[in-house]
Motif scaffolding. Structure first.
Motif: not given
Length: 343
Positions: A186-188, A245-250, A252-255
């Motif tokens: 999920g970042g960053p 998206p492959r990890y269920g994330l957007r 734009e939410d990855i800093a």
């Protein structure tokens, strides 16, 4: 090299060594392949993967006597074992010397002892105008190989030469798996500098450089692949778009956090120095840097379709036509690093 050969790959558990084994498995001209590494668990995994097709042996390039035993009967040596990470070499320069310089010397001596026909050393673009211990040690490895060729001329003991890699995307410790891990969490995603550029190649490109130069080498040269260049920030952006998206994330939410350059780290890389440009040739896919002291080698360097290189042209990564984000995505998919159908 039309006759069947026995080939040794040092550092066979590393990314390039492993990729070379996979390619050698498809080439009928090699009757026997021996993989050498000091990674016991990695050797066990390779034995399971290749299931008797190749031989494997535990050995460290720091141990010259062990190499002499392992090189007996070898026709070709592909030397890929090295300490490759800039920070670890910077923190322990004596260890980098033992592996990347004295280790190369051990490989040369063992190859001479076994009268190996061809010995290839894998170097790095960080050897060009080096700013850190790792690059300096790789430059010294190249010079040791060229010096070995001068000695080989006197003793008729084979062909010694080098290949110079860029950043191999997807290799252990490269920025690609680091970014992938950061995105999965999920970042960053951490960038050292938004303007940093690099020459890049896939493992497929690296293997092609090794195998093609193996056929072309005449002694003492450094072969450099003509590589793509990109901005690391663009690579990060592409990976976020494709992988989030492959990890269920957007995406734009990855800093993305800029953390600053590491000590000894360049903002750009170079493929050859200005001095080297005066003794270089161009082939379709390579630059060939000839040895500085040609009179020591007794070789008339001739390659099909070779052209003189433009003197003074040194190819810095930030001065090249950089890949666009769309081109980066296509290159990553073509290289097998991203699944088809990504962003």
């Amino acid at each position: 090299m039309t006759q069947k050969k026995t080939i040794v790959v040092s550092g066979c558990c590393g990314t390039i060594g492993h990729a070379l084994l996979q390619s050698l498995a498809t080439l009928p001209q090699y009757t026997e392949v021996l993989g050498i590494d000091n990674n016991e668990s990695g050797l066990f995994s390779l034995e399971q993967e290749f299931r008797g097709k190749f031989r494997f042996a535990f050995g460290d390039i720091r141990d010259g006597q062990r190499l002499k035993v392992l090189f007996e009967g070898a026709d070709v040596v592909l030397h890929t074992a090295a300490l490759k990470h800039v920070p670890s070499c910077e923190l322990a320069p004596s260890e980098a010397i033992k592996t990347n310089i004295l280790g190369v010397s051990n490989v040369i001596e063992a190859a001479r002892n076994a009268r190996v026909e061809r010995v290839l050393f894998t170097s790095s673009d960080k050897a060009v105008n080096p700013t850190n211990v790792m690059g300096t040690s790789k430059l010294m490895g190249e010079r040791l190989m060229s010096a070995a060729q001068a000695s080989a001329r006197r003793h008729e003991t084979g062909i010694f030469f080098s290949t110079r890699f860029g950043n191999v995307l997807g290799s252990h410790g490269s920025v690609f798996p680091l970014f992938q891990q950061q995105i999965a969490k999920g970042g960053p995603v951490t960038l050292t500098d938004p303007d940093m550029t690099r020459f890049v190649m896939s493992t497929r490109d690296a293997v092609s450089l090794v195998l093609e130069s193996l056929e072309l080498a005449q002694g003492g040269e450094v072969f450099v692949s003509k590589m793509r260049a990109l901005r690391i920030a663009d690579l990060a952006a592409v990976m976020i778009d494709c992988l989030a998206p492959r990890y269920g994330l957007r995406p734009e939410d990855i800093a993305v956090n800029v953390i600053g350059s590491k000590p000894g780290e360049k903002l750009y890389e170079e493929l050859l120095t200005e001095e080297e440009s005066h003794r270089s040739l161009q082939l379709a896919n390579f630059y060939v840097i000839l040895p500085a002291f040609l009179d020591l080698y007794g070789v008339e360097y001739t390659y099909e379709t070779a052209q003189p290189h433009e003197k003074g042209q040194i190819y810095r990564s930030h001065e090249q036509s950089l890949l666009s984000q769309e081109e980066i995505a296509a290159y990553l998919r073509e290289s097998g690093l991203l699944p088809d159908g990504g962003a």
